[in-house]
Design an enzyme around this catalytic site. Sequence first.
Site, mmCIF file in Angstrom:
data_model
loop_
_atom_site.group_PDB
_atom_site.id
_atom_site.type_symbol
_atom_site.label_atom_id
_atom_site.label_comp_id
_atom_site.label_asym_id
_atom_site.label_seq_id
_atom_site.Cartn_x
_atom_site.Cartn_y
_atom_site.Cartn_z
ATOM 1 N N LYS A 9 35.933 64.496 -29.963
ATOM 2 C CA LYS A 9 35.930 65.398 -31.136
ATOM 3 C C LYS A 9 34.512 65.822 -31.501
ATOM 4 O O LYS A 9 34.265 66.976 -31.850
ATOM 5 C CB LYS A 9 36.597 64.694 -32.315
ATOM 6 C CG LYS A 9 38.096 64.501 -32.130
ATOM 7 C CD LYS A 9 38.644 63.527 -33.150
ATOM 8 C CE LYS A 9 40.154 63.408 -33.078
ATOM 9 N NZ LYS A 9 40.658 62.227 -33.796
ATOM 10 N N VAL A 16 40.476 68.370 -33.730
ATOM 11 C CA VAL A 16 39.479 67.589 -34.482
ATOM 12 C C VAL A 16 39.954 67.385 -35.919
ATOM 13 O O VAL A 16 40.304 68.345 -36.612
ATOM 14 C CB VAL A 16 38.105 68.297 -34.509
ATOM 15 C CG1 VAL A 16 37.082 67.453 -35.255
ATOM 16 C CG2 VAL A 16 37.619 68.602 -33.108
ATOM 17 N N THR A 62 54.945 63.255 -31.626
ATOM 18 C CA THR A 62 54.497 63.297 -33.025
ATOM 19 C C THR A 62 54.090 64.720 -33.424
ATOM 20 O O THR A 62 54.601 65.274 -34.402
ATOM 21 C CB THR A 62 53.292 62.341 -33.217
ATOM 22 O OG1 THR A 62 53.700 61.037 -32.834
ATOM 23 C CG2 THR A 62 52.819 62.322 -34.663
ATOM 24 N N ILE A 93 42.668 68.908 -41.108
ATOM 25 C CA ILE A 93 41.522 69.530 -41.801
ATOM 26 C C ILE A 93 41.068 70.752 -41.002
ATOM 27 O O ILE A 93 40.789 70.626 -39.809
ATOM 28 C CB ILE A 93 40.318 68.560 -41.919
ATOM 29 C CG1 ILE A 93 40.726 67.234 -42.572
ATOM 30 C CG2 ILE A 93 39.186 69.206 -42.713
ATOM 31 C CD1 ILE A 93 39.599 66.204 -42.589
ATOM 32 N N ARG A 135 59.365 64.917 -21.365
ATOM 33 C CA ARG A 135 59.563 64.015 -20.234
ATOM 34 C C ARG A 135 61.046 63.671 -20.085
ATOM 35 O O ARG A 135 61.572 63.550 -19.007
ATOM 36 C CB ARG A 135 58.761 62.732 -20.489
ATOM 37 C CG ARG A 135 58.149 62.142 -19.286
ATOM 38 C CD ARG A 135 57.106 61.099 -19.630
ATOM 39 N NE ARG A 135 56.907 60.839 -21.040
ATOM 40 C CZ ARG A 135 55.790 60.336 -21.535
ATOM 41 N NH1 ARG A 135 54.790 60.048 -20.745
ATOM 42 N NH2 ARG A 135 55.674 60.108 -22.821
HETATM 43 P P1 NAP Z 1 53.276 61.836 -28.219
HETATM 44 O O1 NAP Z 1 53.942 61.525 -29.498
HETATM 45 O O2 NAP Z 1 53.140 60.776 -27.212
HETATM 46 O O3 NAP Z 1 54.040 63.076 -27.562
HETATM 47 C C1 NAP Z 1 53.767 63.534 -26.258
HETATM 48 C C2 NAP Z 1 54.886 64.465 -25.833
HETATM 49 O O4 NAP Z 1 54.566 64.968 -24.538
HETATM 50 C C3 NAP Z 1 56.253 63.798 -25.734
HETATM 51 O O5 NAP Z 1 57.229 64.633 -26.288
HETATM 52 C C4 NAP Z 1 56.473 63.631 -24.222
HETATM 53 O O6 NAP Z 1 57.842 63.764 -23.838
HETATM 54 C C5 NAP Z 1 55.699 64.816 -23.690
HETATM 55 N N1 NAP Z 1 55.232 64.544 -22.336
HETATM 56 C C6 NAP Z 1 54.375 63.571 -21.940
HETATM 57 N N2 NAP Z 1 54.202 63.621 -20.612
HETATM 58 C C7 NAP Z 1 54.970 64.628 -20.168
HETATM 59 C C8 NAP Z 1 55.239 65.160 -18.876
HETATM 60 N N3 NAP Z 1 54.696 64.634 -17.781
HETATM 61 N N4 NAP Z 1 56.074 66.230 -18.791
HETATM 62 C C9 NAP Z 1 56.642 66.744 -19.890
HETATM 63 N N5 NAP Z 1 56.438 66.276 -21.136
HETATM 64 C C10 NAP Z 1 55.616 65.232 -21.258
HETATM 65 O O7 NAP Z 1 51.823 62.437 -28.459
HETATM 66 P P2 NAP Z 1 51.251 63.109 -29.788
HETATM 67 O O8 NAP Z 1 50.787 62.046 -30.708
HETATM 68 O O9 NAP Z 1 52.190 64.128 -30.285
HETATM 69 O O10 NAP Z 1 49.925 63.796 -29.204
HETATM 70 C C11 NAP Z 1 49.968 65.005 -28.485
HETATM 71 C C12 NAP Z 1 48.557 65.557 -28.377
HETATM 72 O O11 NAP Z 1 48.039 65.821 -29.686
HETATM 73 C C13 NAP Z 1 47.524 64.610 -27.743
HETATM 74 O O12 NAP Z 1 46.594 65.365 -27.036
HETATM 75 C C14 NAP Z 1 46.866 63.952 -28.959
HETATM 76 O O13 NAP Z 1 45.559 63.513 -28.671
HETATM 77 C C15 NAP Z 1 46.830 65.112 -29.910
HETATM 78 N N6 NAP Z 1 46.771 64.796 -31.336
HETATM 79 C C16 NAP Z 1 47.603 63.853 -31.854
HETATM 80 C C17 NAP Z 1 47.604 63.623 -33.223
HETATM 81 C C18 NAP Z 1 48.509 62.618 -33.863
HETATM 82 O O14 NAP Z 1 48.388 62.381 -35.074
HETATM 83 N N7 NAP Z 1 49.420 62.015 -33.125
HETATM 84 C C19 NAP Z 1 46.721 64.341 -34.040
HETATM 85 C C20 NAP Z 1 45.877 65.298 -33.462
HETATM 86 C C21 NAP Z 1 45.921 65.514 -32.110
HETATM 87 P P3 NAP Z 1 58.946 62.682 -24.290
HETATM 88 O O15 NAP Z 1 59.016 62.778 -25.773
HETATM 89 O O16 NAP Z 1 60.191 63.124 -23.646
HETATM 90 O O17 NAP Z 1 58.445 61.344 -23.818
HETATM 91 N N1 HSE Z 2 44.416 59.251 -32.433
HETATM 92 C C1 HSE Z 2 43.806 60.263 -33.235
HETATM 93 C C2 HSE Z 2 43.297 59.633 -34.508
HETATM 94 C C3 HSE Z 2 44.796 61.340 -33.558
HETATM 95 O O1 HSE Z 2 43.718 58.518 -34.836
HETATM 96 O O2 HSE Z 2 42.432 60.225 -35.158
HETATM 97 C C4 HSE Z 2 44.177 62.518 -34.283
HETATM 98 O O3 HSE Z 2 43.282 63.205 -33.463
#
Ligand code: NAP
Ligand code: HSE
Length: 428
Positions: free
Chosen positions: A205, A132, A13, A136, A45
């Site tokens: 956070k 966080v 994402t 924002i 991955r």
């Molecule tokens: P996600 O959609 O699950 O994406 C994770 C990515 O990491 C995927 O591309 C995955 O590869 C890759 N990955 C996972 N394990 C791996 C490994 N062992 N080796 C290599 N690549 C690996 O997660 P996300 O939602 O983007 O979140 C990423 C980070 O941002 C997290 O720390 C989350 O807390 C933070 N965050 C998320 C949001 C949100 O709105 N989603 C907002 C703020 C912060 P594949 O695609 O090939 O499986």
């Molecule tokens: N899982 C988190 C949320 C992503 O829903 O706020 C953003 O940090």
Amino acid sequence: NTIMKVGILGLGTVGGGVINVLQKNSASIERRTGVQIELVIAGVRDVTKKRICDTSNIKLTEDPFEVVNHPDIDVVLELIGGFGLAKELVEAAINNGKHIITANKALIGNHGNELMKLANKKQVRFLFEASVAGGIPIIKALGQGLSANNIESVAGIINGTGNFILTDMKEKGRDFDDVLKEAQALGYAEEDPTFDIEGIDAAHKLSILAAIAFGTEIQFSKVYTQGISKITTEDILHATELGYTIKHLGIAKRVEDGIELRVHPTLVSNSQLIAQVDGVMNAVMVKSDALGTSLYYGAGAGDEATASAVIADLNDIINNQTSNHILGWKSQEKINVVDNDAIVSEFFLRLLVSDIKGVLSKVTGIFNDHNVSIEALIQKQVDENKNAHIAITTDRVSTKTVMNIKKAIEASDFNQAEVQLIHIELLD
Ligand code: NAP
Ligand code: HSE
């Protein structure tokens, strides 16, 4: 033109959002920095997986260490998540002299103190605006915009998934699990969604916000943490009837003996702005001595919203802005976190009791015995078992006292279920 070479760990994402925004807004980003950003390599991955972004100009690898050891790149964006492999990769990248940008609040909550020390030692930047409140710029607001102020408190909705669930439960009467599934499909939820619904993500956070606001070390393990999984439709209906909305808040507050750090569901009066913050939106209210109260509102999760914060950190590195020092991380101390029992608040209690003669006076008697005033009370006869729902709001009382009231009610012969207990917060 100068080129900044960047490696990405994770193209889900957030990583996918970063690529899309960088491609879409390359001209305006370059205008602000004078530097062209080149995405050199991305660790994933599964290289064959379908992505939300165009990866045709980026080398993909299934070996994430290839990214952090890549000789050409200056900055690593850690967007994998978790705090096992992610920690190893970040440490390796720092040791290789690369600047780090991460959205990973779990990593900072658990290992932020040591990682920041290592980054300072190696003289690289360690930035985490996206960790966080999604898009924002709350960390930049606290660390830079409010740097002339002493911060008194930081409080708000800092988990998008939780707010999305609570909003749909209230507005549409939807089932908890259904709404959670939708939040997962939209990419808002953590890989393990219990982090969202049990308040762990918000506690990560909050520990980061407190570090920036008060200059304390990260103290994630000291955050009093309660999630939204026990909030029921009855709670929402009773709160609505009393003029409140239930929100999941993170609150960090300076008090005489140190700081309060707490994450829990909270009744917020409908007249307060935070009560109107719905869906995936987050809002953080900051009280500081020079500015007074300020409020920061925006999307708390999602691909491009979060990418906005990641890329802002990248631009700061290019422009040589936002040092680790500005964020207050060179002088952290361990500020005392006050015990939850001592925290004083108004409370909402919801009871299920046998509808026998005199039950109401028995209930109010328990409050009298503990010297606590009742602000409002609603009683409803609900079911064929002649059980009545009672909702009560109290005056300000310590958590310890209200817990004793809860225990006394639960020990009574008229009581039929665990007493629900929720904070009421006055945020203005
Ligand atoms: P996600 O959609 O699950 O994406 C994770 C990515 O990491 C995927 O591309 C995955 O590869 C890759 N990955 C996972 N394990 C791996 C490994 N062992 N080796 C290599 N690549 C690996 O997660 P996300 O939602 O983007 O979140 C990423 C980070 O941002 C997290 O720390 C989350 O807390 C933070 N965050 C998320 C949001 C949100 O709105 N989603 C907002 C703020 C912060 P594949 O695609 O090939 O499986
Ligand atoms: N899982 C988190 C949320 C992503 O829903 O706020 C953003 O940090």
